[in-house]
Write an enzyme that holds these catalytic residues in place. Structure first.
Site, short mmCIF file in Angstrom:
data_model
loop_
_atom_site.label_atom_id
_atom_site.label_comp_id
_atom_site.label_asym_id
_atom_site.label_seq_id
_atom_site.Cartn_x
_atom_site.Cartn_y
_atom_site.Cartn_z
N ASP A 136 0.84 -1.19 0.00
CA ASP A 136 0.00 0.00 0.00
C ASP A 136 0.88 1.25 0.00
OD1 ASP A 136 -2.21 -1.65 0.19
OD2 ASP A 136 -2.38 -1.44 2.37
N LYS A 137 0.31 2.35 -0.45
CA LYS A 137 1.05 3.61 -0.51
C LYS A 137 1.76 3.92 0.80
CE LYS A 137 0.27 8.61 -0.70
NZ LYS A 137 -0.75 9.68 -0.71
#
EC number: 5.4.99.-
Length: 306
Positions: A136-137
């Site tokens: 995820d970011k």
């Protein structure tokens, strides 16, 4: 221009088998890649083109070549890359929190993929960006990028048979009572959402193993291993147990101590698909998680450093 994706010398175990049998059974070369080599590359024995139904002899040297891939459509963008390992088949990258892995509608540029394409372009290489494990970011830590189709296929198979081990470290809210445990709960999209996931009976199978490394005042430091790889799996599972990740406001965490989910891809281990050597890496906690850990688990960190 052709590039080599796999080569080997036939030993006694391979002798008497066909080229196809050895490539598919021993080296995991897919039917798709064999077709690509046949029509847009070459398969040779001792430097001479060979049919895949021909039988092999001890000492034969086999090489599978394919055309270099067309340049990725992702635009190259120079950026600093934390490369922990690189060879002809793969790269291990330490991704910082805040960096998106691949362009999306909301993040059309400035992603890890853009940086990787720029890196390869400078070296005169034409490759597609193939992330083996996506983060995820706002999750930091180790990622594998496959540099060719064969390597990507091998890592996909490792994930299926669970020989690619990914270890995460997370700071979660609350005191986790059990020293270790397994969360086996299916995950699917939450109602009326394209982003948020939840545990739900009609979701996809999801299994997470955890063990507690340390406990502090209202916080627990846990090590997590994934048996499956669902979107937001660790975040959803820990939240479902009443222990959302610190900073993960999407799943009930508070941002009092950290401004993103306190999740870090700490360890990777696998057997290299070409060399057969066991390989492993560990990536220290980034500064934001280190500061929280120092606040809540100082004794554990001192012990770990000695």
């Amino acid at each position: 221009m052709l590039e080599e994706v796999i080569s080997f010398t036939v030993d006694e175990a391979d002798a008497g088998q066909t080229v196809r049998e050895v490539l598919q059974k021993r080296y995991g070369v897919s039917r798709r890649l064999l077709i690509r080599a046949k029509f847009k590359g070459s398969i040779t024995r001792n430097g001479v083109l060979v049919f895949v139904n021909e039988k092999l002899q001890v000492g034969d040297k086999i090489a599978v070549m394919v055309e270099e891939e067309a340049e990725e459509t992702v635009a190259p963008e120079d950026m600093p890359l934390s490369i922990r390992y690189e060879d002809e088949d793969l790269m291990v990258i330490a991704k910082p929190a805040g960096l998106v892995v691949h362009p999306t509608g909301n993040h059309p540029s400035g992603t890890l993929a853009n940086g990787m394409i720029a890196y390869w372009k400078k070296r005169g290489e034409h490759r597609k960006f193939r992330a083996v494990n996506r983060l995820d970011k706002d999750t930091s830590g180790l990622m594998i990028v496959a540099k060719n189709q064969w390597a990507h296929e091998q890592f996909s198979r490792m994930q299926q048979i669970r020989t690619l081990t990914r270890t995460y470290r997370a700071i979660v809210q609350g005191i986790v009572d059990s020293d270790e445990g397994t969360i086996d709960a299916p995950i699917g999209l939450a109602e009326n959402s394209f982003i948020t996931r939840q545990v739900r009976p009609d979701g996809q199978t999801a299994v997470t193993h955890y063990r507690v490394l340390a406990r502090g005042e209202g916080m627990s430091f846990v090590e997590v291993k994934l048996e499956t790889g669902r979107t937001h799996q660790i975040r959803v599972h820990m939240s479902s147990e009443g222990h959302p990740l610190a900073g993960d406001d999407l799943y009930g965490g508070e941002r009092e101590h950290i401004g993103r989910q306190a999740l870090h891809a700490w360890g990777l281990s696998f057997v290299h698909p070409r060399s057969g050597l066991a390989m492993s890496w560990e990536e220290p906690l980034p500064s934001d998680m280190e500061q929280v850990a120092q606040q809540f688990f100082p004794d554990y960190l001192r012990k770990e450093m000695t």
